[in-house]
Design an enzyme around this catalytic site. Structure first.
Site, mmCIF file in Angstrom:
data_model
loop_
_atom_site.group_PDB
_atom_site.id
_atom_site.type_symbol
_atom_site.label_atom_id
_atom_site.label_comp_id
_atom_site.label_asym_id
_atom_site.label_seq_id
_atom_site.Cartn_x
_atom_site.Cartn_y
_atom_site.Cartn_z
ATOM 1 N N ASP A 1 55.156 4.845 116.257
ATOM 2 C CA ASP A 1 55.678 6.288 115.959
ATOM 3 C C ASP A 1 56.791 6.686 116.937
ATOM 4 O O ASP A 1 56.211 6.429 118.282
ATOM 5 C CB ASP A 1 54.408 7.093 116.037
ATOM 6 C CG ASP A 1 53.144 6.758 114.840
ATOM 7 O OD1 ASP A 1 53.735 6.405 113.763
ATOM 8 O OD2 ASP A 1 52.067 6.813 115.238
ATOM 9 N N ASP B 1 55.838 0.113 120.323
ATOM 10 C CA ASP B 1 55.235 1.271 119.718
ATOM 11 C C ASP B 1 55.730 1.407 118.563
ATOM 12 O O ASP B 1 56.839 1.199 118.126
ATOM 13 C CB ASP B 1 55.318 2.583 120.686
ATOM 14 C CG ASP B 1 54.856 3.744 120.301
ATOM 15 O OD1 ASP B 1 53.847 3.655 119.572
ATOM 16 O OD2 ASP B 1 55.372 4.609 120.336
ATOM 17 N N ASP C 1 57.791 6.008 123.166
ATOM 18 C CA ASP C 1 58.392 7.371 123.349
ATOM 19 C C ASP C 1 57.426 8.290 124.210
ATOM 20 O O ASP C 1 58.030 9.198 124.583
ATOM 21 C CB ASP C 1 58.711 8.040 121.985
ATOM 22 C CG ASP C 1 57.269 8.242 121.186
ATOM 23 O OD1 ASP C 1 56.560 7.003 121.166
ATOM 24 O OD2 ASP C 1 57.242 9.352 120.414
HETATM 25 MG MG LIG Z 1 55.043 6.684 120.106
#
Ligand SMILES: [Mg+2]
Length: 194
Positions: A8, A6, A140
């Site tokens: 961000d 990923d 995240d």
């Molecule tokens: Mg993310």
């Protein structure tokens, strides 16, 4: 091993970008900033302060070029190159931000400029990561769901907002050094199981 990574909150410091933005906007409500919450606003904040902070975060996040200006998360660039050098098939898998019109191209350019020539072609932008194939997804977000049963194993990249009950019993790595150790162990596990 095919690794989906990923952007961000994993490779790009999204919180840092928002905090930089808050630095040049009025900050009267910044004491209510709380990154253990998904929206960055403390549940103890009065309603108007909470709404104001959310509005401000949305405005920063929607700024043209916001995603191009993010700093890499410490250790991310070296670790991802190390994974690729070790023979792993590394791809970035990220969702374009509907609040930001330059997000999709910013993300591709960001990867190309921080990771090197050709890396921009390794960016998969999708609203449904469960449809992308891979062995591991480093993300995240505490829960990644979609239309399909994912093929990958989700590893949570630690952030203040993802250590709650949703993370119990799940793989969670503290930082990139920890993520490298996890990938090494997991790759060995996959070879052993084959
Ligand atoms: Mg993310």
């Amino acid at each position: 091993m095919r690794i989906l990574c990923d952007l961000d909150g994993v490779a790009a410091d999204w919180i840092g970008g928002i905090e930089d933005g808050l630095g040049w906007l009025p900050v009267e409500d910044s004491e209510w900033l709380d990154w253990t919450q998904g929206d960055g606003a403390s549940p103890d904040a009065p309603d108007d302060a909470r709404a104001g902070l959310r509005r401000r975060i949305k405005r920063i996040q929607g700024t043209f070029g916001f995603y191009a200006a993010l700093r890499p998360i410490p250790g991310a660039v070296a670790a991802i190159h190390r994974l690729a050098d070790a023979g792993h098939d590394v791809w970035f898998c990220s969702t374009p931000d509907p609040l930001n019109e330059s997000c999709a191209s910013d993300k591709i350019n960001w990867v190309e400029s921080h990771f090197g020539e050709g890396w921009g072609e390794r960016v998969i932008l999708t609203h449904d990561k469960t449809l992308v194939r891979g062995d591991v997804l480093i993300d995240d977000k505490p829960r990644v769901t979609g239309a399909a049963e994912p093929e990958w194993t989700h590893v949570i990249f630690a952030q203040p907002y993802n250590g709650g009950p949703e993370a119990i019993g799940r793989w969670r790595v503290r930082d990139w050094e920890h993520a490298l150790r996890f990938v090494e162990d997991y790759a060995r596990l996959l070879v052993g199981a084959a």
